[in-house]
Design a protein around this motif. Structure first.
Motif, PDB file in Angstrom:
ATOM      1  N   TYR A   1      -7.231   5.837   9.899  1.00  0.00           N
ATOM      2  CA  TYR A   1      -7.314   5.153   8.685  1.00  0.00           C
ATOM      3  C   TYR A   1      -8.852   5.079   8.010  1.00  0.00           C
ATOM      4  O   TYR A   1      -9.007   5.462   6.942  1.00  0.00           O
ATOM      5  CB  TYR A   1      -6.634   3.820   8.590  1.00  0.00           C
ATOM      6  CG  TYR A   1      -5.990   3.277   7.057  1.00  0.00           C
ATOM      7  CD1 TYR A   1      -5.537   4.279   6.288  1.00  0.00           C
ATOM      8  CD2 TYR A   1      -6.241   2.182   6.505  1.00  0.00           C
ATOM      9  CE1 TYR A   1      -5.234   4.157   4.821  1.00  0.00           C
ATOM     10  CE2 TYR A   1      -5.906   1.810   5.472  1.00  0.00           C
ATOM     11  CZ  TYR A   1      -5.461   2.686   4.579  1.00  0.00           C
ATOM     12  OH  TYR A   1      -4.982   2.111   3.293  1.00  0.00           O
TER      13      TYR A   1
ATOM     14  N   ARG B   1       1.079   3.005   3.265  1.00  0.00           N
ATOM     15  CA  ARG B   1      -0.229   3.433   4.121  1.00  0.00           C
ATOM     16  C   ARG B   1      -0.143   2.280   5.076  1.00  0.00           C
ATOM     17  O   ARG B   1       0.145   1.227   4.928  1.00  0.00           O
ATOM     18  CB  ARG B   1      -1.343   3.483   3.132  1.00  0.00           C
ATOM     19  CG  ARG B   1      -1.237   4.910   2.181  1.00  0.00           C
ATOM     20  CD  ARG B   1      -2.353   5.029   1.688  1.00  0.00           C
ATOM     21  NE  ARG B   1      -3.126   3.975   1.115  1.00  0.00           N
ATOM     22  CZ  ARG B   1      -2.908   3.223  -0.231  1.00  0.00           C
ATOM     23  NH1 ARG B   1      -1.961   3.977  -0.957  1.00  0.00           N
ATOM     24  NH2 ARG B   1      -3.482   2.445  -0.686  1.00  0.00           N
TER      25      ARG B   1
ATOM     26  N   GLU C   1      -8.199  -4.019   1.338  1.00  0.00           N
ATOM     27  CA  GLU C   1      -7.405  -3.389   0.425  1.00  0.00           C
ATOM     28  C   GLU C   1      -6.252  -4.445   0.234  1.00  0.00           C
ATOM     29  O   GLU C   1      -5.704  -4.285  -0.913  1.00  0.00           O
ATOM     30  CB  GLU C   1      -6.516  -2.189   0.878  1.00  0.00           C
ATOM     31  CG  GLU C   1      -7.467  -0.963   1.006  1.00  0.00           C
ATOM     32  CD  GLU C   1      -6.810   0.245   1.566  1.00  0.00           C
ATOM     33  OE1 GLU C   1      -6.918   1.281   0.813  1.00  0.00           O
ATOM     34  OE2 GLU C   1      -5.982   0.216   2.551  1.00  0.00           O
ATOM     35  N   MET C   2      -5.862  -5.494   0.895  1.00  0.00           N
ATOM     36  CA  MET C   2      -4.860  -6.455   0.831  1.00  0.00           C
ATOM     37  C   MET C   2      -5.631  -7.693   0.501  1.00  0.00           C
ATOM     38  O   MET C   2      -4.771  -8.907   0.251  1.00  0.00           O
ATOM     39  CB  MET C   2      -4.211  -6.600   2.101  1.00  0.00           C
ATOM     40  CG  MET C   2      -3.409  -5.456   2.732  1.00  0.00           C
ATOM     41  SD  MET C   2      -2.053  -4.986   1.610  1.00  0.00           S
ATOM     42  CE  MET C   2      -0.837  -6.533   2.101  1.00  0.00           C
TER      43      MET C   2
ATOM     44  N   LEU D   1       0.814  -1.171   0.164  1.00  0.00           N
ATOM     45  CA  LEU D   1       0.132  -0.114   0.028  1.00  0.00           C
ATOM     46  C   LEU D   1       0.998   1.120  -0.066  1.00  0.00           C
ATOM     47  O   LEU D   1       0.521   2.370   0.371  1.00  0.00           O
ATOM     48  CB  LEU D   1      -0.979  -0.084   1.133  1.00  0.00           C
ATOM     49  CG  LEU D   1      -1.965  -1.083   1.451  1.00  0.00           C
ATOM     50  CD1 LEU D   1      -2.861  -1.196   2.648  1.00  0.00           C
ATOM     51  CD2 LEU D   1      -2.785  -1.407   0.292  1.00  0.00           C
ATOM     52  N   GLU D   2       2.047   1.175  -0.430  1.00  0.00           N
ATOM     53  CA  GLU D   2       2.993   2.161  -0.425  1.00  0.00           C
ATOM     54  C   GLU D   2       3.343   2.915   0.750  1.00  0.00           C
ATOM     55  O   GLU D   2       3.290   4.186   0.772  1.00  0.00           O
ATOM     56  CB  GLU D   2       2.473   3.308  -1.710  1.00  0.00           C
ATOM     57  CG  GLU D   2       2.660   2.636  -2.981  1.00  0.00           C
ATOM     58  CD  GLU D   2       1.894   3.352  -4.091  1.00  0.00           C
ATOM     59  OE1 GLU D   2       0.789   3.871  -3.500  1.00  0.00           O
ATOM     60  OE2 GLU D   2       1.990   3.407  -5.081  1.00  0.00           O
TER      61      GLU D   2
ATOM     62  N   VAL E   1      -8.074  -2.367   5.921  1.00  0.00           N
ATOM     63  CA  VAL E   1      -6.638  -2.966   5.592  1.00  0.00           C
ATOM     64  C   VAL E   1      -6.802  -4.276   4.894  1.00  0.00           C
ATOM     65  O   VAL E   1      -6.472  -4.562   3.742  1.00  0.00           O
ATOM     66  CB  VAL E   1      -5.784  -2.966   6.480  1.00  0.00           C
ATOM     67  CG1 VAL E   1      -4.358  -3.877   6.294  1.00  0.00           C
ATOM     68  CG2 VAL E   1      -5.216  -1.498   7.058  1.00  0.00           C
TER      69      VAL E   1
END
Ligand code: ITT
Ligand code: MG
Length: 197
Positions: free
Chosen positions: A89, A81, A106-107, A78-79, A103
């Protein structure tokens, strides 16, 4: 027992600091003990800057030495994040469960070998009339696909701690302190404690 003030309103951090400092012979007070202290705005661009902002403002208001902790989780895929925005968040209300859900979402399609992440902790020590200084620590791991374990706080249930081969939330507080970003940062402060307090 000497007393040290940690400028935090985070219950999980407060618990960890109380245990870690108790084993060194110090008693911790936090902003839960001083509820009139303001929320210091975290306007910095690094963990160090935010830790310094919190420590200096509370030290100035109390005219006493104060330590502050700014910490968070940095995920490679996530670069970096959520990084310095870890607490908020998923929104301003700082909800650990909502942060974890965001998270995980997103993952969810990220393969095992690209799930590296690390916790980072900056501690700032502000002493009236002296220059503020910082120390830091990291803890390497991987983001899990689902929650595991019930100990700790924040992102611990989705963080695989490489040093222990367990989820962070499966560790006892002593095991976590031995390998955590906060434990590593505090190690560097130990020798300074008699002059801080
Ligand atoms: O600023 P204070 O009052 O100390 O409390 P906070 O919760 O806002 O704290 P931070 O600004 O430092 O944000 C840190 C966030 O990073 C996460 N975090 C930090 N250390 C952690 C740890 O040891 N285990 C799990 N999550 C952690 C957790 O979600 C925190 O809310
Ligand atoms: Mg904060």
């Amino acid at each position: 027992m000497s007393e040290i003030i940690i400028a935090t309103k985070n219950k999980g951090k407060a618990e960890e600091f109380k245990k870690m400092f108790a084993s060194l012979g110090y008693e911790v007070k936090t902003l839960h003990d001083y509820p009139d202290m303001p929320d210091v705005e975290e306007t910095g661009t690094t963990f160090e800057e935010n830790a310094v902002l919190k420590a200096e403002e509370i030290s100035r208001l109390m005219n006493r030495p104060v330590i502050a902790d700014d910490s968070g989780l940095s995920i490679d895929a996530l670069e970096g994040r959520p990084g310095i925005f870890s607490a908020r968040y998923a929104g301003e209300e700082k909800n650990d469960e909502a942060n974890i859900d965001k998270v995980l979402e997103e993952m969810k399609h990220i393969p095992e070998e690209k799930r590296d992440a690390r916790f980072y902790c900056a501690l700032a020590v502000a002493i009236p009339g002296k220059k503020t200084y910082t120390v830091s620590g990291t803890c390497e791991g991987k983001i899990l696909y689902a929650r595991k374990g019930t100990n700790g706080f924040g992102y611990d249930p989705i963080f695989w701690a490489n040093a222990k081969n367990k989820a962070m939330a499966e560790l006892t507080s002593e095991e976590k302190a031995a390998i955590s970003h906060r434990g590593h940062a505090l190690k560097q402060l130990e020798k300074d404690l008699p002059t801080i307090l």
